[in-house]
Design a protein around this motif. Structure first.
Motif, PDB file in Angstrom:
ATOM      1  N   LYS A 153      16.702  32.150  63.639  1.00  0.00           N
ATOM      2  CA  LYS A 153      18.021  32.600  63.188  1.00  0.00           C
ATOM      3  C   LYS A 153      18.096  32.619  61.667  1.00  0.00           C
ATOM      4  CE  LYS A 153      20.726  31.162  67.225  1.00  0.00           C
ATOM      5  NZ  LYS A 153      21.822  30.295  67.719  1.00  0.00           N
ATOM      6  N   LEU A 160      18.809  35.827  59.326  1.00  0.00           N
ATOM      7  CA  LEU A 160      19.889  35.805  58.340  1.00  0.00           C
ATOM      8  C   LEU A 160      19.357  36.086  56.941  1.00  0.00           C
ATOM      9  CD1 LEU A 160      22.893  35.230  57.818  1.00  0.00           C
ATOM     10  CD2 LEU A 160      22.299  32.820  57.543  1.00  0.00           C
ATOM     11  N   THR A 206      18.707  39.756  56.624  1.00  0.00           N
ATOM     12  CA  THR A 206      19.961  40.505  56.448  1.00  0.00           C
ATOM     13  C   THR A 206      20.485  40.368  55.015  1.00  0.00           C
ATOM     14  OG1 THR A 206      20.485  40.070  58.764  1.00  0.00           O
ATOM     15  CG2 THR A 206      22.279  40.827  57.362  1.00  0.00           C
ATOM     16  N   ASN A 215      31.809  30.000  58.544  1.00  0.00           N
ATOM     17  CA  ASN A 215      30.892  30.644  59.477  1.00  0.00           C
ATOM     18  C   ASN A 215      30.075  31.685  58.723  1.00  0.00           C
ATOM     19  OD1 ASN A 215      29.536  31.609  61.671  1.00  0.00           O
ATOM     20  ND2 ASN A 215      31.366  32.372  62.752  1.00  0.00           N
ATOM     21  N   ASP A 238      28.756  34.305  59.714  1.00  0.00           N
ATOM     22  CA  ASP A 238      28.988  35.681  60.146  1.00  0.00           C
ATOM     23  C   ASP A 238      30.209  36.311  59.487  1.00  0.00           C
ATOM     24  OD1 ASP A 238      26.810  35.406  61.808  1.00  0.00           O
ATOM     25  OD2 ASP A 238      28.009  34.761  63.541  1.00  0.00           O
ATOM     26  N   GLU A 239      30.978  35.559  58.739  1.00  0.00           N
ATOM     27  CA  GLU A 239      32.174  36.108  58.095  1.00  0.00           C
ATOM     28  C   GLU A 239      31.767  37.022  56.938  1.00  0.00           C
ATOM     29  OE1 GLU A 239      35.181  33.281  57.123  1.00  0.00           O
ATOM     30  OE2 GLU A 239      34.612  31.945  58.763  1.00  0.00           O
ATOM     31  N   ASP A 240      32.696  37.927  56.608  1.00  0.00           N
ATOM     32  CA  ASP A 240      32.436  38.923  55.558  1.00  0.00           C
ATOM     33  C   ASP A 240      32.799  38.329  54.197  1.00  0.00           C
ATOM     34  OD1 ASP A 240      31.895  41.210  54.178  1.00  0.00           O
ATOM     35  OD2 ASP A 240      33.780  42.205  54.703  1.00  0.00           O
TER      36      ASP A 240
END
Length: 560
Positions: A425, A429, A432, A312, A314-316
Motif C-alpha cells: 500500500k 501511495l 501516486t 486519512n 485518501d483525502e484531497d
C-alpha cells in the motif's frame, strides 16, 4: 509711625471721666524714639499721651494677627501674621523678618534683666577677604510656559508631574487563548508576576464580532458542517474582506490563525477555512496587514509544504496546497513592492523543501508554490535542478510497484502477511504521489517554455514587421523617382538612367508593353498592429493591407 498708619477712631467722651489704666508702653520709650529719629524731645504730658496711643495701636495689630493665626489653624504667632494685620490696617509691613524662626539670638544684660541685646560675633577681616564669593543672585524675570497644548500637559519642569495610573489587567476576548506569561526567575507563571496581555481595550461590539467569526470558523471547518454554517461562513469571509474598522482585531485574528493551524495540522476542512480567512484579511484594503505578515506567512507556507495535512491519506489535500500556493503568490504580488525581501525568502524556503530528502507531498507543494510565483522563478530555480531531481528522486518513485504474490502470502505468517500488505500500500501511495509531482513539474516547465516561446515569437514577429516596413519604404522611393522622371521628360530630353532589372519601374514598363494597365505605386499606408486570426501569417496580414490600399498595383509588388 503715624505717617504710614491709618487713623483710628477716638474713644467717645462721656460725662463721667474714667481714669485710664497705667500704660504698659513707657513714656521714656517715646522720648528714646524721638531722640533716635532726631525729633525734638517731647514734654512729659505729650510723652504719656503718645505712649497710650502707641499701646492702643499695638494692641489692635496684635489682636488682628492673633485672629489671622487662628484662621490658619495654628497656635504659634508668626511674623507673616503681623504683616498681614499691618496690611489690613493699610500700614507698611515689617522688613527683615522671615516666615520661619529667626536665627538671631537675644541676650539679657547683666546690669538690667529687662534689657536685651544681639550677640554679634567678631569677624576676622583676613578670613572675610580669603573667603570664596557667593553665587550672584538670579535676576527676577518672567518666564512663560504652556500649561497644556491641545489638552495634553507638556512634560517640562515648570508643570507638575502627573501621577501615573495603576495598570489594570485587561482580559482578552473570549475566543482567544491567553498566553502563559513567564514569571520572574523562570519559575511557574501561575505563581505571580503576570503582565497584562493587551495594551488597549476592545469595544463590546468588536468582541462580539470576534467571537462570532471564530465560532463560525470552528463550526464550518468540520467535515459534518451543515449548509447553513457554510453559508454563514461565506458571509463572514466577505465581511472580513470588505468591512472597515477591523484593524484593532488583527492581533487577535493573527493569534487565532496561528494557534488553530498548529492545533489542527491534520484537520483538512479546518485548514481550508483558515486559508480562506487569511486570503480575506489580506484582500481587505482598510486593514494594515503588513505589520502581521511575519505571523501569517508561516501558517500559509505550512499548508503548502507540510508533510501531512489530513487524517486519512485518501483525502484531497492537493487542492489545499494549490490554494495556499496561490495565496503565497497573491501576498508576494501585493506586498512585493513594499517588502522586496519577502519573495526571495519564500523562494529559498520552497527550493530548500524541493531539494531536501522530504516526502513527495512536500515536493508537490514546493513545485506548486514556485510555479505560482511565475515563469521566471521556475526558470531560475527548477530548470537548473530538474535533471538531477528527476534522476535521483522522481524516476525511482515513478516505477510501477510490484504486485503481491498470492502464493507467498499463503505460506507466510499472519504478521509477515500484514507487513507485506502495508508495504504494498505504501508503494502504491508513493507511486501516486510521484505521478502528482510529475504532473506539477510538467505544468511548471510547460508554463516556463510557453513563456519563452511566446517571447521568441513576439520578437520574430516584430522583426518581420520591421523588415516588411523597410521594403515598403524602398518601393515607395522607387515610385517617386519614376514620377519625377516622367514629369521632367516633356521639357528636357530624357536622360538614360541605369535601372536594375528587379526594380518596380522596369516591371511596370514590361507590364505596359504586354498590354496591362500602367499604374503609379502609391505611398504605403501606415502599419497598424493588431490581433491576427488563426491560420494566417504576419506576411499575409501585411500583404492584404497593402492590396486593399493599392488595388491597381501588381501582386508581385505588394505581396512579398
Amino acid at each position: 509711625m503715624g505717617q504710614h498708619s491709618k487713623k483710628f477712631p477716638r474713644t467717645p467722651h462721656s460725662a463721667t471721666r474714667v481714669m485710664a489704666p497705667a500704660s504698659t508702653y513707657a513714656p521714656a520709650s517715646v522720648v528714646a524714639v524721638a531722640d533716635t529719629i532726631g525729633a525734638p524731645r517731647p514734654s512729659d504730658e505729650a510723652a504719656k499721651a503718645l505712649a497710650s496711643d502707641v499701646e492702643y495701636r499695638l494692641r489692635t495689630i496684635i489682636q488682628d494677627a492673633i485672629k489671622i493665626m487662628r484662621h490658619c489653624k495654628r497656635e504659634t504667632l508668626r511674623a507673616e501674621d503681623v504683616n498681614a494685620a499691618l496690611k489690613l490696617r493699610n500700614c507698611e509691613p515689617l522688613y527683615g523678618f522671615g516666615t520661619g524662626t529667626s536665627s538671631v539670638q537675644y541676650k539679657r544684660t547683666k546690669e538690667d534683666p529687662e534689657v536685651f541685646y544681639l550677640d554679634e560675633r567678631e569677624i576676622d577681616v583676613r578670613e572675610l577677604i580669603t573667603k570664596r564669593l557667593p553665587r550672584p543672585p538670579v535676576d527676577v524675570n518672567l518666564v512663560p510656559h504652556w500649561l497644556a497644548v491641545e489638552g495634553v500637559q507638556p512634560m517640562i519642569p515648570e508643570n507638575p508631574m502627573p501621577l501615573a495610573p495603576e495598570p489594570k489587567p485587561l482580559q482578552p476576548p473570549l475566543g482567544s487563548k491567553r498566553p502563559r506569561a513567564r514569571a520572574e526567575g523562570g519559575g511557574d507563571p501561575d505563581a505571580g508576576g503576570l503582565q497584562p496581555v493587551v495594551s488597549h481595550v476592545l469595544t463590546k461590539e468588536l468582541q462580539y464580532y470576534f467571537d462570532k467569526v471564530t465560532a463560525l470558523v470552528r463550526g464550518a471547518g468540520r467535515a459534518e458542517a451543515s449548509d447553513r454554517d457554510v453559508d454563514l461562513l461565506a458571509r463572514a469571509l466577505r465581511s472580513l474582506g470588505e468591512d472597515v474598522g477591523l484593524h484593532n482585531l488583527m492581533p487577535y485574528f493573527t493569534q487565532f490563525i496561528t494557534e488553530e493551524t498548529t492545533a489542527s495540522l491534520r484537520d483538512l476542512p479546518r485548514l481550508r477555512v483558515l486559508i480562506q480567512m487569511i486570503r480575506a484579511l489580506i484582500s481587505n484594503p482598510d486593514i494594515n496587514v503588513e505589520l502581521y505578515l511575519h505571523q501569517l506567512m508561516p501558517s500559509v507556507v505550512t499548508c503548502v509544504v507540510a508533510k501531512r495535512l489530513c487524517q486519512n491519506l485518501d483525502e484531497d489535500h492537493w487542492s489545499l496546497r494549490d490554494d495556499a500556493a496561490n495565496t503565497v503568490a497573491f501576498v508576494c504580488a501585493k506586498f512585493g513592492a513594499a517588502y522586496p525581501s519577502i519573495q526571495p525568502r519564500i523562494t529559498r524556503t520552497l527550493l530548500r523543501a524541493l531539494l531536501d530528502t522530504k516526502p513527495l507531498t512536500t515536493h508537490y507543494g514546493a513545485v506548486r508554490g514556485l510555479q505560482a510565483l511565475g515563469p521566471k522563478v521556475v526558470r531560475e530555480t527548477i530548470m537548473p535542478n530538474l535533471r538531477a531531481y528527476m534522476t535521483n528522486t522522481l524516476e525511482p518513485a515513478l516505477e510501477a510497484p510490484k504486485p503481491l504474490d498470492d502464493s507467498e502470502l499463503k505460506n507466510a505468517s499472519e504478521e509477515d502477511r500484514n507487513i507485506a500488505v502495508a508495504k504494498a500500500k505504501l508503494a502504491v501511495l508513493r507511486h501516486t504521489d510521484a505521478q502528482r509531482v510529475m504532473g506539477a513539474l510538467q505544468e511548471a516547465v510547460g508554463a516556463c517554455l510557453r513563456d519563452e516561446i511566446g517571447d521568441a515569437e513576439n520578437a520574430a514577429r516584430e522583426k518581420r514587421l520591421a523588415d516588411q516596413l523597410m521594403r515598403w519604404h524602398r518601393i515607395d522611393g522607387a515610385g517617386r523617382f519614376e514620377k519625377d522622371e516622367t514629369a521632367t521628360g516633356k521639357d528636357a530630353p530624357a536622360k538614360k538612367t541605369p535601372v536594375s532589372p528587379n526594380s518596380p519601374s522596369r516591371q511596370g514598363r514590361g507590364a505596359t508593353a504586354k498590354g496591362a494597365k500602367s499604374a503609379v505605386v502609391p505611398k504605403a499606408a501606415p502599419l497598424v498592429r493588431g490581433r491576427r486570426t488563426r491560420g494566417t501569417t504576419p506576411d499575409d496580414d501585411i500583404g492584404d493591407a497593402a492590396a486593399a490600399h493599392a488595388p491597381n498595383v501588381a501582386v508581385a509588388e505588394t505581396h512579398v
